[in-house]
Design a protein around this motif. Structure first.
Motif, PDB file in Angstrom:
ATOM      1  N   MET A   1      51.127  11.681  74.581  1.00  0.00           N
ATOM      2  CA  MET A   1      50.908  12.250  75.903  1.00  0.00           C
ATOM      3  C   MET A   1      51.163  11.185  76.956  1.00  0.00           C
ATOM      4  O   MET A   1      51.498  10.037  76.638  1.00  0.00           O
ATOM      5  N   ALA A   2      51.010  11.565  78.189  1.00  0.00           N
ATOM      6  CA  ALA A   2      50.980  10.610  79.291  1.00  0.00           C
ATOM      7  C   ALA A   2      49.601  10.670  79.934  1.00  0.00           C
ATOM      8  O   ALA A   2      48.922  11.703  79.897  1.00  0.00           O
ATOM      9  N   TYR A   3      49.208   9.545  80.510  1.00  0.00           N
ATOM     10  CA  TYR A   3      47.903   9.468  81.156  1.00  0.00           C
ATOM     11  C   TYR A   3      48.037   8.558  82.372  1.00  0.00           C
ATOM     12  O   TYR A   3      48.599   7.460  82.274  1.00  0.00           O
ATOM     13  N   SER A   4      47.538   9.019  83.507  1.00  0.00           N
ATOM     14  CA  SER A   4      47.650   8.268  84.749  1.00  0.00           C
ATOM     15  C   SER A   4      49.130   7.991  85.027  1.00  0.00           C
ATOM     16  O   SER A   4      49.910   8.916  85.161  1.00  0.00           O
ATOM     17  N   LYS A   5      49.540   6.728  85.037  1.00  0.00           N
ATOM     18  CA  LYS A   5      50.930   6.379  85.345  1.00  0.00           C
ATOM     19  C   LYS A   5      51.681   5.836  84.126  1.00  0.00           C
ATOM     20  O   LYS A   5      52.684   5.146  84.267  1.00  0.00           O
ATOM     21  N   HIS A   6      51.214   6.176  82.926  1.00  0.00           N
ATOM     22  CA  HIS A   6      51.794   5.579  81.735  1.00  0.00           C
ATOM     23  C   HIS A   6      52.037   6.625  80.650  1.00  0.00           C
ATOM     24  O   HIS A   6      51.240   7.548  80.468  1.00  0.00           O
ATOM     25  N   TYR A   7      53.123   6.445  79.897  1.00  0.00           N
ATOM     26  CA  TYR A   7      53.288   7.145  78.630  1.00  0.00           C
ATOM     27  C   TYR A   7      52.508   6.381  77.565  1.00  0.00           C
ATOM     28  O   TYR A   7      52.281   5.169  77.664  1.00  0.00           O
ATOM     29  N   GLY A   8      52.112   7.107  76.513  1.00  0.00           N
ATOM     30  CA  GLY A   8      51.383   6.449  75.450  1.00  0.00           C
ATOM     31  C   GLY A   8      50.813   7.438  74.463  1.00  0.00           C
ATOM     32  O   GLY A   8      51.335   8.547  74.294  1.00  0.00           O
ATOM     33  N   TYR A   9      49.706   7.046  73.826  1.00  0.00           N
ATOM     34  CA  TYR A   9      49.095   7.911  72.819  1.00  0.00           C
ATOM     35  C   TYR A   9      47.605   7.656  72.795  1.00  0.00           C
ATOM     36  O   TYR A   9      47.109   6.594  73.185  1.00  0.00           O
ATOM     37  N   VAL A  10      46.877   8.657  72.325  1.00  0.00           N
ATOM     38  CA  VAL A  10      45.425   8.581  72.203  1.00  0.00           C
ATOM     39  C   VAL A  10      45.078   8.624  70.720  1.00  0.00           C
ATOM     40  O   VAL A  10      45.571   9.488  69.989  1.00  0.00           O
ATOM     41  N   SER A  11      44.248   7.695  70.273  1.00  0.00           N
ATOM     42  CA  SER A  11      43.843   7.646  68.871  1.00  0.00           C
ATOM     43  C   SER A  11      42.320   7.709  68.766  1.00  0.00           C
ATOM     44  O   SER A  11      41.605   7.359  69.713  1.00  0.00           O
ATOM     45  N   PRO A  12      41.804   8.154  67.605  1.00  0.00           N
ATOM     46  CA  PRO A  12      40.353   8.241  67.435  1.00  0.00           C
ATOM     47  C   PRO A  12      39.670   6.899  67.623  1.00  0.00           C
ATOM     48  O   PRO A  12      40.222   5.842  67.299  1.00  0.00           O
TER      49      PRO A  12
ATOM     50  N   THR B   1      33.811  10.911  66.683  1.00  0.00           N
ATOM     51  CA  THR B   1      33.009  11.747  67.562  1.00  0.00           C
ATOM     52  C   THR B   1      32.831  11.126  68.943  1.00  0.00           C
ATOM     53  O   THR B   1      32.398  11.804  69.877  1.00  0.00           O
ATOM     54  N   LEU B   2      33.154   9.826  69.069  1.00  0.00           N
ATOM     55  CA  LEU B   2      33.109   9.155  70.368  1.00  0.00           C
ATOM     56  C   LEU B   2      34.411   9.402  71.117  1.00  0.00           C
ATOM     57  O   LEU B   2      35.426   9.766  70.506  1.00  0.00           O
ATOM     58  N   PRO B   3      34.445   9.239  72.454  1.00  0.00           N
ATOM     59  CA  PRO B   3      35.696   9.440  73.201  1.00  0.00           C
ATOM     60  C   PRO B   3      36.822   8.597  72.619  1.00  0.00           C
ATOM     61  O   PRO B   3      36.633   7.434  72.251  1.00  0.00           O
ATOM     62  N   TRP B   4      38.005   9.199  72.545  1.00  0.00           N
ATOM     63  CA  TRP B   4      39.149   8.524  71.952  1.00  0.00           C
ATOM     64  C   TRP B   4      39.744   7.513  72.938  1.00  0.00           C
ATOM     65  O   TRP B   4      39.387   7.482  74.117  1.00  0.00           O
ATOM     66  N   ILE B   5      40.661   6.684  72.447  1.00  0.00           N
ATOM     67  CA  ILE B   5      41.185   5.557  73.220  1.00  0.00           C
ATOM     68  C   ILE B   5      42.657   5.786  73.543  1.00  0.00           C
ATOM     69  O   ILE B   5      43.458   6.092  72.648  1.00  0.00           O
ATOM     70  N   PHE B   6      43.018   5.621  74.818  1.00  0.00           N
ATOM     71  CA  PHE B   6      44.412   5.748  75.241  1.00  0.00           C
ATOM     72  C   PHE B   6      45.102   4.390  75.139  1.00  0.00           C
ATOM     73  O   PHE B   6      44.574   3.371  75.592  1.00  0.00           O
ATOM     74  N   HIS B   7      46.301   4.390  74.543  1.00  0.00           N
ATOM     75  CA  HIS B   7      47.103   3.183  74.384  1.00  0.00           C
ATOM     76  C   HIS B   7      48.395   3.344  75.189  1.00  0.00           C
ATOM     77  O   HIS B   7      49.292   4.081  74.776  1.00  0.00           O
ATOM     78  N   PRO B   8      48.501   2.687  76.342  1.00  0.00           N
ATOM     79  CA  PRO B   8      49.741   2.794  77.127  1.00  0.00           C
ATOM     80  C   PRO B   8      50.858   2.011  76.459  1.00  0.00           C
ATOM     81  O   PRO B   8      50.635   0.934  75.892  1.00  0.00           O
ATOM     82  N   ILE B   9      52.073   2.567  76.512  1.00  0.00           N
ATOM     83  CA  ILE B   9      53.232   1.847  75.976  1.00  0.00           C
ATOM     84  C   ILE B   9      54.240   1.546  77.084  1.00  0.00           C
ATOM     85  O   ILE B   9      55.187   0.795  76.868  1.00  0.00           O
TER      86      ILE B   9
ATOM     87  N   TYR C   1      59.633   6.143  70.997  1.00  0.00           N
ATOM     88  CA  TYR C   1      59.057   7.145  71.896  1.00  0.00           C
ATOM     89  C   TYR C   1      60.187   7.684  72.780  1.00  0.00           C
ATOM     90  O   TYR C   1      60.894   6.911  73.425  1.00  0.00           O
ATOM     91  N   ILE C   2      60.380   8.991  72.782  1.00  0.00           N
ATOM     92  CA  ILE C   2      61.504   9.604  73.497  1.00  0.00           C
ATOM     93  C   ILE C   2      60.979  10.469  74.634  1.00  0.00           C
ATOM     94  O   ILE C   2      60.043  11.259  74.455  1.00  0.00           O
ATOM     95  N   THR C   3      61.581  10.331  75.805  1.00  0.00           N
ATOM     96  CA  THR C   3      61.296  11.209  76.939  1.00  0.00           C
ATOM     97  C   THR C   3      62.619  11.693  77.515  1.00  0.00           C
ATOM     98  O   THR C   3      63.691  11.257  77.087  1.00  0.00           O
ATOM     99  N   GLY C   4      62.551  12.558  78.500  1.00  0.00           N
ATOM    100  CA  GLY C   4      63.768  13.073  79.107  1.00  0.00           C
ATOM    101  C   GLY C   4      64.596  12.020  79.803  1.00  0.00           C
ATOM    102  O   GLY C   4      65.807  12.197  80.015  1.00  0.00           O
TER     103      GLY C   4
END
Length: 447
Positions: free
Chosen positions: A173-184, A190-198, A225-228
């Motif tokens: 996904m993207a979050y704020s101003k960055h592409y990346g991924y969220v992992s457990p 059960t705790l909030p997951w962590i976003f990793h910007p790439i 990681y591929i985007t348009g």
């Protein structure tokens, strides 16, 4: 439906392409459609054996339909009615559920469900209680425990796949101003997951941006990681805050979206060796709310990587590029899957039904579902279109797999028409019937 469409309504392939088949056998592939509900709850669907009875169950929105007949509906979280997106008034949307992803998140042996809603809304996962579900139905629901994942999922083509190679899928996904991924969370899922910007360079990524995928572009064994707008090379070792090397390339025709005034593009994107030359190419729709489907051939000059576009469906309303006369718009979801078992990955897609409530180009055409069978001959590639259905359409998500355990590829759909399960059926026919069912190529079509 015109003559060409009637001809290709049968899903077929010659069985000599399938391992072990005899050259004088001919096969027609049909898809049996089962409508699970006429109510709009989600833009997607998925499946898994949630009650561990040996049968796959379908999930879409707040409901599950238990296999093998999908007649018993089970409610696993409180339904939320779709709402209007004022002040635009383009129609109504299932804000809490666009996508459903199935995975055993807490490792207890029972598949759970991760959901993502309308872009820029939260994602959650629902813990399977590990029961037979033989008791409460929708009238007496036993709701699953819900856990927070992240507060905002940007991009209209998020996915849940293993990007890092650790065997565990991440939410792409993207979050704020960055592409990346969220992992457990490594402490506990059960705790909030962590976003990793790439993409550490800051840019404005609109939450309605389209087009995203993963795959090994450069052949180093790591998924990129591929985007348009290009692709980002995965580094040899992953460290938070590390910028993935960006390689710009226009895989979509970027333009101002007619509806939300943001950049638009396609749906799911893939890296796959289409022409068999050993280099992974890129497959994507061009405009999720307009026209176009293409594959981009990878071209190597030394270490330099670029791409050459090959059009499957035209980028404009007039059909000028498909040799079988097929043209439809709104390819918001694309699935790459070997439909006929010949070892080549085909393209499964269709028209997203009422994506902007009939506000998009070509949206009032039949809500079709197609697969494009990949063929290679004498170094040439062709995608042959086969129409599966002209009434269901698709949503923002397509999920394929073996629903009934017969070894054939099936798929599920959720959209404003409801939810559907499509199961593949195979018929052996004689050569005459097979030939009559073949898609018809336009005479004197320019190649």
């Amino acid at each position: 439906m015109n003559r060409t469409q009637r001809v290709i309504a049968l899903i077929l392939t010659c069985s000599f392409l399938t391992a072990g088949a005899q050259a004088d056998e001919f096969v027609i592939r049909d898809f049996e459609k089962q409508q699970l509900t006429t109510v709009y709850w989600s833009e997607g669907a998925s499946f898994g054996d949630f009650n561990q009875d040996g049968h796959q169950d379908v999930v879409s929105g707040p409901h599950m339909w238990l296999g093998p007949d999908f007649k018993h509906r089970y409610e696993y979280y409180p339904p939320v009615a779709p709402t209007k997106r004022l002040p635009y008034d383009f129609g109504y949307y299932s804000n809490d559920n666009f996508f459903s992803f199935v995975y055993d998140i807490n490792g207890d042996g029972w598949p759970d469900v991760l959901t993502a809603g309308l872009p820029n809304t939260p994602a959650y996962w629902y813990q399977n209680p590990g029961k037979s579900f033989s008791g409460p139905g929708p009238e007496r629901p036993e709701h699953w425990e819900r856990y927070f994942v992240t507060d905002a999922v940007k991009n209209e083509a998020p996915d849940f796949k293993d990007l890092t190679g650790d065997g565990v899928p991440e939410l792409l996904m993207a979050y704020s101003k960055h592409y990346g991924y969220v992992s457990p969370n490594p402490v506990a899922p059960t705790l909030p997951w962590i976003f990793h910007p790439i993409s550490t360079h800051e840019e404005e990524i609109h939450h309605y941006t389209h087009g995203m995928g993963i795959g090994d572009i450069d052949g180093d064994g790591r998924k990129d990681y591929i985007t348009g707008d290009g692709w980002m090379r995965q580094p040899a070792s992953l460290q938070d805050g590390q910028d993935w090397e960006y390689h710009p390339f226009a895989f979509v025709n970027r333009q101002t979206n007619r509806v939300f005034c943001c950049f638009t593009g396609g749906g799911n994107m893939y890296a796959y060796d289409v022409n068999g030359d050993g280099l992974n190419d890129v497959i994507t729709s061009k405009d999720a709310h307009g026209w176009g489907l293409s594959w981009f051939e990878q071209i190597r000059t030394g270490k330099k990587i670029t791409f050459k576009e090959h059009i499957i469906l035209s980028h404009q309303e007039e059909n000028t590029d498909n040799p079988y006369g097929v043209q439809f718009s709104q390819l918001h979801a694309v699935e790459l899957v070997d439909i006929d078992g010949d070892g080549l990955m085909d393209i499964l897609t269709g028209k997203t039904y009422r994506a902007h409530d009939f506000g998009d180009p070509g949206s009032r055409q039949d809500p079709v579902v197609y697969y494009f069978r990949l063929t290679r001959e004498d170094g040439q590639v062709e995608y042959i279109p086969h129409q599966i259905d002209d009434q269901a359409g698709i949503g923002r998500q397509l999920v394929s797999g073996d629903l009934n355990g017969d070894g054939l590829v099936d798929f599920v759909v959720g959209n404003k028409n409801g939810a559907f399960a499509f199961t593949q059926k195979v018929r052996n026919v004689d050569q005459e019937e097979w030939e009559k069912a073949q898609p018809v190529r336009i005479e004197n079509f320019r190649d």
